[in-house]
Design an enzyme around this catalytic site. Structure first.
Site, mmCIF file in Angstrom:
data_model
loop_
_atom_site.group_PDB
_atom_site.id
_atom_site.type_symbol
_atom_site.label_atom_id
_atom_site.label_comp_id
_atom_site.label_asym_id
_atom_site.label_seq_id
_atom_site.Cartn_x
_atom_site.Cartn_y
_atom_site.Cartn_z
ATOM 1 C CG PHE A 376 -1.100 -1.345 1.356
ATOM 2 C CD1 PHE A 376 -2.656 -2.255 0.407
ATOM 3 C CD2 PHE A 376 -1.424 -1.985 2.810
ATOM 4 C CE1 PHE A 376 -2.519 -3.133 0.713
ATOM 5 C CE2 PHE A 376 -1.236 -3.372 2.825
ATOM 6 C CZ PHE A 376 -2.672 -3.956 1.746
ATOM 7 C CB CYS A 377 2.472 3.686 -1.566
ATOM 8 S SG CYS A 377 2.205 2.758 -3.069
ATOM 9 C CB ALA A 378 2.733 2.424 3.942
ATOM 10 C CB CYS A 455 -0.774 2.521 -4.299
ATOM 11 S SG CYS A 455 0.533 4.168 -3.484
#
Length: 457
Positions: A376-378, A455
Site C-alpha cells: 500500500f505504498c507504505a 497505489c
C-alpha cells in the site's frame, strides 16, 4: 469516416443506488461482475481507499459542463468565460469544504502526491515525518529530511515528535490525517499545537481522511492540507493543495509555462520572466477544468452528510467488519498504535500463511469482492506490522452495505479455513486463476491487463 464500436458488457449498467438512501448515490453501485465459475454477482467494491467511484452528482455535473468545455482565463468566447467561472468558483467551494482561512490559497494539482511534491519545492528549510506515512509523504521532500520511527502508542509518538522538533529547527512537519493501511486517525490539532510551539508548520495528508470525516484547516490551525479527487468520489484527475500563501508566492513555479506568468520578454540571449502569484504561479499549462469542477461537485454533495450520516454509516459497518474478522482465528489485523480510539473505514490484515495476493485474487474471482493487496505504498509501516510481507486491505465507503461486509467476512473465513476453490498461479507477481473464463476486456479494446503495483495517492 471511421467509427469505434464498443462491445456491450454481459449485463446492462446498473442504476446508481446508494445502500443508505440518506447518502449520495454512486455510479456503478450494484455493477454485475463475472465469477470464475461462470456465475454473475453484484460487485462488492471494498477498495475505495485506492480509488473511489464517482458520485452520481459529480458525473451529472461533468456531463452538463462538457458542452461548454473550452479554454480558460484569456478566452473571450462565452464558453470560455463559463469554464473560467466554473474553475475559479471551484476554488471557493473546495476552500469552504476543508474549512480554509480567508487568506489561504487553493492550488489545483493532479492528486495528493502531486500536491506534496509542489509544496516540497516551497519549503524553506528542513522537513520531518513519521515512518507510518504513505510513500508520497515519505519521499516528496528535498534536502534535510528526517523520518522519525513512531512508537507503539500515540502518547509516546507525540513525545518523540516533541523531542525531534526541539533537537533542531524544522520548517515543516508532514503527517497523515488517517492511515491508508489501518485507518487510524492521529490527534491532528494536538500535533499541530506541539509543532507550532517549536516554530514548525504542518501539512496534513488528508487523502484518506477527507472522504470519511470533516477536515478543518482553520479549526485545527493546519498550515497546509492536500487531498485527491479520485479518493473523494471525483475520479477526474484533480487534487488540491490548500494553505498559507507566503511560501507559495515566493517559491519557484512548480512548472514553467503559460498561465504561470505575468509577462515574458527576451533580454540578450535570456528570457526575462515576471511570475504570477499563487495559485496560478503553480498551475502552468491548460488546467484540468473538468477535474476541478468534479472535485467541487463532490464537495457540494458530501458537505451535508460528512459530519453526520456518512461517518455514522461507516462506523456501524466498521464495527461489523472488525467483529466479523475477529472471529476468524487465521486473520491478524494490523494496528499502528495500541491507544488509538478513532479510525476511518480502512483495515489491513494478513491471513495465516496465505499470500495476500492469493487471498485478494480468490475474493475477486470466486466471490466478486474487490480489495487491495500489497504494501500500500507504505513499505516501512508494513515492515513493522507484517514483517515486510504483503497484506490485504478492505476499505469502506458511501455505497458499502451490511451485505457487502457480511460477504467479505464469510469469503475470508472460507478462504482462510478451506483455501481457494479454484487453482491459481503467479503471473508477473500477481495471482490469477489458472483457468479464467471471465471477460476482462468487456469494451473490446484489446486490453490485456497489468501487474502494476502503483497505489495512486
Amino acid at each position: 469516416m471511421s467509427s469505434t464500436t464498443i462491445a456491450p458488457c454481459a449485463a446492462p449498467a446498473p442504476a446508481a443506488v446508494a445502500p443508505d438512501a440518506t447518502l449520495p448515490a454512486l455510479v456503478g453501485t450494484g455493477l454485475p461482475v463475472p465469477l470464475v465459475d461462470g456465475r454473475t454477482v453484484p460487485y462488492a467494491n471494498l477498495d475505495l481507499a485506492a480509488s473511489a467511484p464517482a458520485l452520481q452528482a459529480v458525473a451529472d455535473h461533468v456531463a452538463e459542463l462538457l458542452p461548454y468545455y473550452s479554454s480558460v482565463h484569456r478566452g473571450a468566447g462565452y464558453a470560455s468565460q463559463v469554464c473560467t467561472s466554473v474553475l475559479e468558483a471551484a476554488r471557493g467551494t473546495v476552500a469552504r469544504f476543508v474549512g480554509a482561512r480567508e487568506s489561504d490559497v487553493v492550488v489545483f494539482t493532479r492528486n495528493t502526491t502531486d500536491a506534496l511534491n509542489l509544496l516540497a519545492g516551497a519549503v524553506p528549510g528542513a522537513t520531518l515525518c513519521l515512518d507510518v506515512e504513505h510513500h508520497a509523504t515519505l519521499l516528496a521532500w528535498r534536502g534535510d529530511h528526517r523520518v522519525l520511527c513512531a512508537a507503539d502508542t500515540l502518547a509516546e509518538t507525540l513525545d518523540g515528535l516533541r523531542t525531534a522538533l526541539a533537537e533542531r529547527p524544522t520548517a515543516l512537519l508532514a503527517i497523515t490525517g488517517a492511515s491508508n493501511v489501518t485507518g487510524e486517525i492521529p490527534p491532528i490539532a494536538e500535533i499541530v499545537a506541539l509543532a507550532h510551539a517549536a516554530g514548525t508548520r504542518v501539512v496534513v495528508d488528508a487523502a484518506q481522511l477527507a472522504p470519511h470525516r470533516r477536515v478543518d484547516v482553520a479549526g485545527w490551525d493546519v498550515d497546509y492540507l492536500v487531498l485527491s479527487g479520485h479518493k473523494l468520489y471525483a475520479p477526474y484527475g484533480a487534487g488540491v493543495l490548500v494553505g498559507r500563501r507566503d511560501w507559495l508566492d515566493v517559491a519557484a513555479p512548480y512548472l514553467a509555462g503559460g498561465g504561470a506568468v505575468r509577462a515574458v520578454g527576451v533580454e540578450g540571449d535570456a528570457a526575462e520572466v515576471s511570475w504570477a502569484p499563487a495559485p496560478h504561479r503553480h498551475e502552468a499549462g491548460t488546467p484540468n477544468v473538468l477535474g476541478a469542477a468534479a472535485l467541487a461537485a463532490a464537495c457540494r454533495a458530501l458537505d451535508p452528510v460528512i459530519d453526520t450520516a456518512a461517518p455514522a454509516h461507516e462506523q456501524a459497518l466498521l464495527e461489523r467488519l472488525t467483529a466479523g474478522l475477529a472471529e476468524i482465528p487465521e486473520v491478524q489485523p494490523l494496528r499502528i498504535w495500541a491507544d488509538t480510539t478513532d479510525r476511518v473505514g480502512v483495515t489491513g490484515f494478513t491471513v495465516a500463511d496465505l499470500p495476500a495476493g492469493l487471498v485478494a485474487a480468490a475474493l475477486s474471482a470466486e466471490h466478486g469482492i474487490g480489495v487491495r493487496d500489497g504494501r500500500f505504498c507504505a513499505h516501512p509501516l508494513l515492515a513493522r506490522l507484517a514483517g515486510g510481507t504483503d497484506a490485504v486491505r478492505v476499505s469502506l465507503g458511501l455505497n458499502t452495505g451490511e451485505s457487502d461486509v457480511d460477504r467479505l467476512v464469510a469469503a475470508v473465513r472460507e478462504i482462510a479455513q478451506q483455501g481457494p476453490a479454484a487453482d491459481y498461479h503467479e503471473v508477473e507477481g500477481r495471482w490469477v486463476p489458472l483457468h479464467d473464463t471471465r471477460d476482462l476486456d468487456p469494451f473490446g479494446l484489446g486490453a490485456t491487463g497489468s501487474a502494476g503495483a502503483g497505489c495512486g495517492h
